[in-house]
Design a protein around this motif. Structure first.
Motif, PDB file in Angstrom:
ATOM      1  N   TRP A 105     -15.737  12.856  15.482  1.00  0.00           N
ATOM      2  CA  TRP A 105     -16.000  14.181  15.498  1.00  0.00           C
ATOM      3  C   TRP A 105     -17.482  14.284  16.176  1.00  0.00           C
ATOM      4  CZ3 TRP A 105     -12.730  15.158  10.912  1.00  0.00           C
ATOM      5  CH2 TRP A 105     -11.673  15.617  11.366  1.00  0.00           C
TER       6      TRP A 105
ATOM      7  N   THR B 278     -15.792   7.465  11.222  1.00  0.00           N
ATOM      8  CA  THR B 278     -15.620   6.706   9.818  1.00  0.00           C
ATOM      9  C   THR B 278     -15.631   5.601  10.148  1.00  0.00           C
ATOM     10  OG1 THR B 278     -13.562   6.998  10.202  1.00  0.00           O
ATOM     11  CG2 THR B 278     -14.526   8.991   9.129  1.00  0.00           C
ATOM     12  N   PRO B 279     -15.848   4.410   8.977  1.00  0.00           N
ATOM     13  CA  PRO B 279     -15.678   3.130   9.113  1.00  0.00           C
ATOM     14  C   PRO B 279     -14.213   2.672   8.743  1.00  0.00           C
ATOM     15  CG  PRO B 279     -16.555   3.772   6.936  1.00  0.00           C
ATOM     16  CD  PRO B 279     -16.423   5.010   7.601  1.00  0.00           C
ATOM     17  N   GLN B 280     -13.316   3.582   8.978  1.00  0.00           N
ATOM     18  CA  GLN B 280     -11.948   3.213   8.723  1.00  0.00           C
ATOM     19  C   GLN B 280     -11.304   2.339   9.684  1.00  0.00           C
ATOM     20  OE1 GLN B 280     -10.569   3.815   5.876  1.00  0.00           O
ATOM     21  NE2 GLN B 280     -12.587   4.456   5.211  1.00  0.00           N
ATOM     22  N   GLU B 281     -11.901   1.226  10.065  1.00  0.00           N
ATOM     23  CA  GLU B 281     -11.485   0.253  11.122  1.00  0.00           C
ATOM     24  C   GLU B 281     -10.889  -0.841  10.615  1.00  0.00           C
ATOM     25  OE1 GLU B 281     -10.946   0.974  14.245  1.00  0.00           O
ATOM     26  OE2 GLU B 281     -12.407   2.280  14.806  1.00  0.00           O
TER      27      GLU B 281
ATOM     28  N   ILE C  70     -15.655  20.285  20.487  1.00  0.00           N
ATOM     29  CA  ILE C  70     -15.201  19.632  19.451  1.00  0.00           C
ATOM     30  C   ILE C  70     -15.341  18.101  19.989  1.00  0.00           C
ATOM     31  CG2 ILE C  70     -13.175  18.718  18.206  1.00  0.00           C
ATOM     32  CD1 ILE C  70     -13.503  21.293  17.383  1.00  0.00           C
TER      33      ILE C  70
ATOM     34  N   ARG D  33      -5.229   8.629  12.807  1.00  0.00           N
ATOM     35  CA  ARG D  33      -6.697   9.586  12.691  1.00  0.00           C
ATOM     36  C   ARG D  33      -6.158  11.053  13.234  1.00  0.00           C
ATOM     37  NH1 ARG D  33     -11.106   5.994  12.556  1.00  0.00           N
ATOM     38  NH2 ARG D  33     -10.449   3.972  12.345  1.00  0.00           N
ATOM     39  N   ASP D  34      -5.276  11.206  14.201  1.00  0.00           N
ATOM     40  CA  ASP D  34      -5.133  12.286  14.579  1.00  0.00           C
ATOM     41  C   ASP D  34      -4.551  13.282  13.857  1.00  0.00           C
ATOM     42  OD1 ASP D  34      -6.437  12.052  17.326  1.00  0.00           O
ATOM     43  OD2 ASP D  34      -4.665  11.213  18.078  1.00  0.00           O
TER      44      ASP D  34
ATOM     45  N   LEU E 159     -21.137  17.094  11.957  1.00  0.00           N
ATOM     46  CA  LEU E 159     -21.565  16.263  10.957  1.00  0.00           C
ATOM     47  C   LEU E 159     -20.770  15.037  10.701  1.00  0.00           C
ATOM     48  CD1 LEU E 159     -23.180  18.833   8.934  1.00  0.00           C
ATOM     49  CD2 LEU E 159     -24.518  17.382  10.542  1.00  0.00           C
ATOM     50  N   LEU E 160     -19.701  15.190  10.756  1.00  0.00           N
ATOM     51  CA  LEU E 160     -18.720  14.052  10.352  1.00  0.00           C
ATOM     52  C   LEU E 160     -18.929  12.999  11.374  1.00  0.00           C
ATOM     53  CD1 LEU E 160     -15.455  15.799   9.385  1.00  0.00           C
ATOM     54  CD2 LEU E 160     -16.813  14.137   7.823  1.00  0.00           C
ATOM     55  N   ALA E 161     -19.365  11.841  10.981  1.00  0.00           N
ATOM     56  CA  ALA E 161     -19.739  10.591  11.768  1.00  0.00           C
ATOM     57  C   ALA E 161     -18.630   9.821  11.827  1.00  0.00           C
ATOM     58  CB  ALA E 161     -21.069   9.920  11.263  1.00  0.00           C
TER      59      ALA E 161
ATOM     60  N   GLY F  73     -13.233   4.476  17.516  1.00  0.00           N
ATOM     61  CA  GLY F  73     -12.795   4.776  16.346  1.00  0.00           C
ATOM     62  C   GLY F  73     -11.603   5.933  16.581  1.00  0.00           C
TER      63      GLY F  73
ATOM     64  N   LEU G 261      -5.386  -0.051   9.667  1.00  0.00           N
ATOM     65  CA  LEU G 261      -4.586   0.017  10.776  1.00  0.00           C
ATOM     66  C   LEU G 261      -3.772  -0.723  11.149  1.00  0.00           C
ATOM     67  CD1 LEU G 261      -7.737   1.103  12.897  1.00  0.00           C
ATOM     68  CD2 LEU G 261      -5.957   2.640  11.815  1.00  0.00           C
TER      69      LEU G 261
ATOM     70  N   ARG H 246     -15.148  13.351  22.488  1.00  0.00           N
ATOM     71  CA  ARG H 246     -13.981  12.701  21.778  1.00  0.00           C
ATOM     72  C   ARG H 246     -13.994  11.243  21.804  1.00  0.00           C
ATOM     73  NH1 ARG H 246     -10.947  15.507  18.253  1.00  0.00           N
ATOM     74  NH2 ARG H 246      -8.629  14.647  17.916  1.00  0.00           N
TER      75      ARG H 246
ATOM     76  N   GLY I 285      -8.739   8.402  17.047  1.00  0.00           N
ATOM     77  CA  GLY I 285      -9.018   9.944  17.069  1.00  0.00           C
ATOM     78  C   GLY I 285      -9.844  10.493  15.978  1.00  0.00           C
ATOM     79  N   PHE I 286     -10.458   9.888  15.616  1.00  0.00           N
ATOM     80  CA  PHE I 286     -11.499  10.576  14.415  1.00  0.00           C
ATOM     81  C   PHE I 286     -12.830  10.347  14.746  1.00  0.00           C
ATOM     82  CE2 PHE I 286     -12.629  10.597   9.741  1.00  0.00           C
ATOM     83  CZ  PHE I 286     -12.447  11.987   9.729  1.00  0.00           C
TER      84      PHE I 286
END
Lengths: 186, 425
Positions: free
Chosen positions: B408, B36-39, B361, A29-30, B32-34, B403, B44, B380, B405-406
């Protein structure tokens, strides 16, 4: 925008952009955050120019990057990231313009003002801007890439994944369409 | 009409259209970037991820061990200026309420308010935590349109079932789910806020803003909403009779029954967002993006517009202190760096919470403690509480499941209001 360049450099130092894409594709992700930071400025300017509306552009860029993150494992060649991402962005812009058209036809609330039309929502729109608003998403994109970002036609062809001659032809057609739209203006 | 168009004409026109892009900081848009559902496990998973996980666990164990050992030898810190408890937040697996008074080096055991969110870890999709003014009801939203990476899995199905708006009655433990107008598998609502009196939820469900009566389920259309509203596009007046709503460049005040609507600010082109009513209900603070933007306040009738932070488009999330005398916001202040700034409500005496820090950030809105002497925020991957005396923010919890590192735009925590008779510490 004083902070962004420092941030971008800081995140990309020591790793080439392609390596960042490779890492992001594996789920880092980073690394993806760095990819976004690296490409953000250009992408946002592209979307803003194509849509003529900062708020819409923000939404579109957000959606495009999220889509990219979700679909990144499907990208076979990391060197093709820019072209691949431009396609995502183009699709999102197309959706946004469709939605904008639809919203003009949708019923409104009790005292809501009518939605701005495609031309009038750009404050102080010039005739040229009004004509640009009549172009297709593909035509807008190729004009933005070439004229806003000063991208040579050869790079443009590579990013769009089309032959050089086709790129020249599309750029020519887009210019002709812009002139035609100008002539059709009242 | 026969006009000549040169390449320079096209370039000028496109630069004009893209001009705002120069003014908008990356952080401002990325917020605005919530999550993400990338779990998804597939994304991963794999040997490298497992190795990394083991390494991180070993490192964490070593750090915790060191911290405990250090804590054993150090005296307890004084507890005269401790923040209150009741700080609700999503840790990725549950909505919990923590006691921020735990001394540094010790870990408070958070009270679980809502267990096993949307299918449990790793589906950290809870937003818009807000309390009713009496601290009894906590509302939140669950679900995301971006999320369907593996819709066939049981956890994803659970997430779909759990999507929507929720109200937790902390007195009875009862949870109520709301999915008005939903025709899709995942019922996603934006900017969900419970009214201070606890009777209604306001929310955005494109293309409209709505209010739903919690007791009856009756909805009221409050007019058009942006296609993808900002995370905070709605604010209730303290008396629960009006709402401040954002529609791109406009800030409007709408009565709760939708019968009156007044545009109190219109920037023309720049995006407006993050409305916040002052505790007395007289003024509304909000953020304007683009050049000439910043934090502004205006009276609820549209008069008395004041720019209190001309920091350009980098300022966001203005929030009033409980006594209405100060405003905290995220952005750049008059000095170097970026992060949380606190200023008087008239814009004077602005100072950075963390001087010379570039930490805007991935930062949530700052949230005032009921006593007005602490701010809580998520930055973060971590939840912090900061006293306003200049001391360093205290880490409350590292939201490791939140989540990677992603992240925001982490959802802001929500400090429970002081209960009647409860002294603010």
């Amino acid at each position: 925008m004083p902070a962004a360049p420092e941030m971008r450099n800081a995140t990309v130092v020591g790793r080439s952009f392609e390596h960042l894409v490779i890492s992001a594709r594996k789920g880092d992700r980073d690394a993806f955050a760095s990819v976004v930071e690296e490409r953000f400025d250009r992408v946002f300017r592209t979307a803003t120019a194509m849509l003529g509306n900062e708020a819409d552009a923000r939404d579109i860029v957000q959606e495009a990057f999220l889509k990219a993150w979700q679909q990144l494992p499907k990208l076979r060649d990391p060197a093709r990231f820019d072209g691949w991402f431009n396609q995502l962005l183009r699709n999102r812009c197309r959706d946004a313009l469709r939605e904008r058209r639809r919203s003009r036809e949708a019923p409104f609330g009790f005292d809501d003002p009518p939605a701005p039309d495609l031309i009038g929502d750009v404050a102080g729109a010039t005739d040229l801007e009004a004509a640009f608003e009549r172009l297709s998403v593909d035509q807008r994109q190729i004009l933005v890439m070439h004229h806003l970002h000063d991208m040579p036609i050869r790079d443009l062809a590579r990013q769009l994944g089309i032959p050089l001659g086709t790129a020249k032809w599309r750029l020519h057609r887009a210019r002709r369409a812009l002139i035609g739209a100008m002539e059709d203006l009242p | 009409m026969n006009r000549q168009i040169s390449n320079d004409d096209i370039k000028r026109m496109l630069r004009h259209r893209a001009r705002h892009a120069d003014d908008v900081a990356l952080a401002e848009v990325l917020r605005l970037l919530a999550v993400t559902p990338q779990e998804e496990a597939g994304r991963l998973g794999g040997l490298p991820a497992i190795r990394a996980l083991v390494l991180v666990m070993l490192l964490a164990a070593a750090l915790i061990g060191g911290a405990l050992l250090l804590g054993y030898w150090l005296p307890d810190p004084p507890d005269s200026t401790l923040p209150p408890d009741g700080l609700a937040y999503s840790n990725g697996c549950a909505v919990v309420s923590t006691d921020a008074r735990a001394p540094s080096g010790e870990t408070a055991v958070p009270e679980t308010l809502v267990p096993r969110l949307v299918g449990g870890c790793p589906w950290p999709i809870v937003y818009d935590l807000s309390w009713s003014a009496d601290g009894r009801f906590l509302s939140y939203s669950s679900g995301s349109g971006f999320f369907c990476g593996g819709c066939g899995s049981e956890s994803a199905q659970q997430a779909i079932r759990d999507s929507g708006m929720w109200v937790l009655d902390t007195e009875t433990g009862q949870r109520s789910q709301f999915q008005p107008g939903c025709t899709t598998p995942i019922c996603s609502y934006d900017s969900v806020v419970i009214s201070p009196d606890g009777g209604r939820l306001a929310y955005a469900s494109a293309p409209f803003y709505w209010v739903i009566d919690i007791a009856t389920g009756v909805t009221v259309n409050l007019g058009t909403a942006p296609r993808v509203p900002a995370s905070a596009a709605i604010a209730w007046s303290p008396d629960s009779t009006r709402l401040a709503l954002i529609d791109n460049s406009k800030l409007s005040v709408v009565s709760v029954d939708g019968s009156t609507r007044t545009t109190v600010f219109d920037s023309g082109t720049s995006a407006v967002r993050d409305p916040a009513w002052s505790p007395t209900g007289q003024r509304i603070a909000f953020a304007v993006s683009g050049s000439g933007g910043g934090i502004r306040t205006v009276r609820a009738d549209g008069s008395g517009l004041v720019t209190i932070d001309p920091a350009g488009g980098s300022a966001a999330h203005p929030t009033w202190s409980p006594d209405g005398r100060r405003i905290a916001y995220v952005g750049r202040g008059p000095g170097a760096g970026s992060g949380i700034w606190v200023m008087s409500a008239d814009g004077s005496e602005a100072r950075a919470l963390e001087p010379d820090c570039s930490c805007a950030i991935s930062m949530s809105a700052p949230v005032w403690a009921p006593g007005g002497d602490y701010l809580a925020f998520v930055r973060r991957h971590s939840l912090y509480v900061a006293a306003l005396d200049g001391s360093a923010p205290r880490l409350i919890e590292s939201l490791q499941t939140f989540g990677g590192g992603f992240v925001w735009t982490p959802p802001a925590p929500a400090w429970r209001p002081a209960l009647p008779g409860e002294a603010a510490e």
